[in-house]
Design an enzyme around this catalytic site. Structure first.
Site, PDB file in Angstrom:
ATOM      1  N   ASP A 116      -6.551  -2.995  11.400  1.00  0.00           N
ATOM      2  CA  ASP A 116      -5.416  -2.088  11.284  1.00  0.00           C
ATOM      3  C   ASP A 116      -5.243  -1.321  12.593  1.00  0.00           C
ATOM      4  OD1 ASP A 116      -4.614   0.479   8.742  1.00  0.00           O
ATOM      5  OD2 ASP A 116      -3.376  -0.582  10.204  1.00  0.00           O
ATOM      6  N   CYS A 143       0.807  -1.212   0.000  1.00  0.00           N
ATOM      7  CA  CYS A 143       0.000   0.000   0.000  1.00  0.00           C
ATOM      8  C   CYS A 143       0.848   1.274   0.000  1.00  0.00           C
ATOM      9  CB  CYS A 143      -0.910   0.014   1.224  1.00  0.00           C
ATOM     10  SG  CYS A 143      -2.270   1.195   1.097  1.00  0.00           S
TER      11      CYS A 143
END
Ligand SMILES: O=C(O)c1ccccc1NCC(=O)[C@H](O)[C@H](O)COP(=O)(O)O
Length: 205
Positions: free
Chosen positions: A124, A8
């Site tokens: 996360d 990412c």
């Protein structure tokens, strides 16, 4: 079975090309302007990705219009959404063919009051200023419990590195893993050797 691997925070065509050659399953493009890793959807739309690598747009509490604009211009396959409010809704008819992933802290994982059927959850860490991309690990114990108890596939994110990803996979057994800071030289600039080491370690776990 190999974990799904998302790299990412891709911010340059050069990084995209070198990382694509390592064949991750997905590349993430931050669509939140306050992030140091923000990249405009129109720029992302000019970049080509090999068949089979999913293009993930990362959003923070987005409007439907913002999602539609980015999905079109960045040619996205997946909408990854952070900080949804309770009762949040999305007209899936507007986003046919796209997956919608919900990013939450492990202790926030709940079934959306809107009954929205997410395709994936991404567990996360969270920071009130940066939201994601913190470089900090989340609660793997809670993540492990959620993976065991939920049907929906879960990606583990937050503070993963080439050094800890195999341990994380063996402990949490997620459907996939996601990394940004742990494979960077600086925010938005990836260290290709670290990306390769991360992918290799994840696949050998
Ligand atoms: O990366 C960012 O700057 C970011 C900003 C706002 C919301 C989400 C963001 N990143 C989302 C991701 O999917 C990251 O890969 C994930 O948070 C893990 O980041 P890291 O702990 O740096 O590996």
């Amino acid at each position: 079975m190999d974990p799904f691997i998302k790299i990412c925070g891709i911010c340059s065509e050069g990084d995209l090309g070198q990382i694509s050659a390592l064949r991750p399953n997905a590349l993430g493009f931050i669509q939140w302007p306050k992030s140091k890793r923000y990249i405009a959807p129109e720029t992302v739309g000019q970049w080509e990705t090999p068949e089979g690598i999913r293009r993930v747009g990362v959003f923070v509490a987005p409007s439907e219009a913002e999602l539609a604009h980015a999905a079109q211009h960045a040619r996205l396959d997946v909408l990854q959404i952070h900080r949804i409010s309770s009762g949040w809704k999305l007209d899936r008819e507007l986003f046919k063919g796209l997956e919608v992933w919900c990013a939450l802290k492990p202790d926030e994982l709940y079934f959306s009051e809107a009954g929205f059927p997410f395709d994936r959850y991404l567990l996360d860490s969270y920071d009130p200023k940066t939201i994601g991309g913190t470089g900090e690990t989340c609660d793997w114990e809670k993540a492990q419990t959620l993976v065991r108890s939920l049907e929906i596939p879960i990606l583990l994110a937050g503070g993963l590195t080439p050094q800890n990803v195999a341990t994380a996979i063996r402990q949490v057994k997620p459907w996939g893993v996601d990394v940004s800071s742990g494979v960077e030289i600086e925010p938005g600039v990836k260290d290709i050797a670290k990306v390769e080491a991360f992918i290799d370690a994840a696949r050998e776990a």
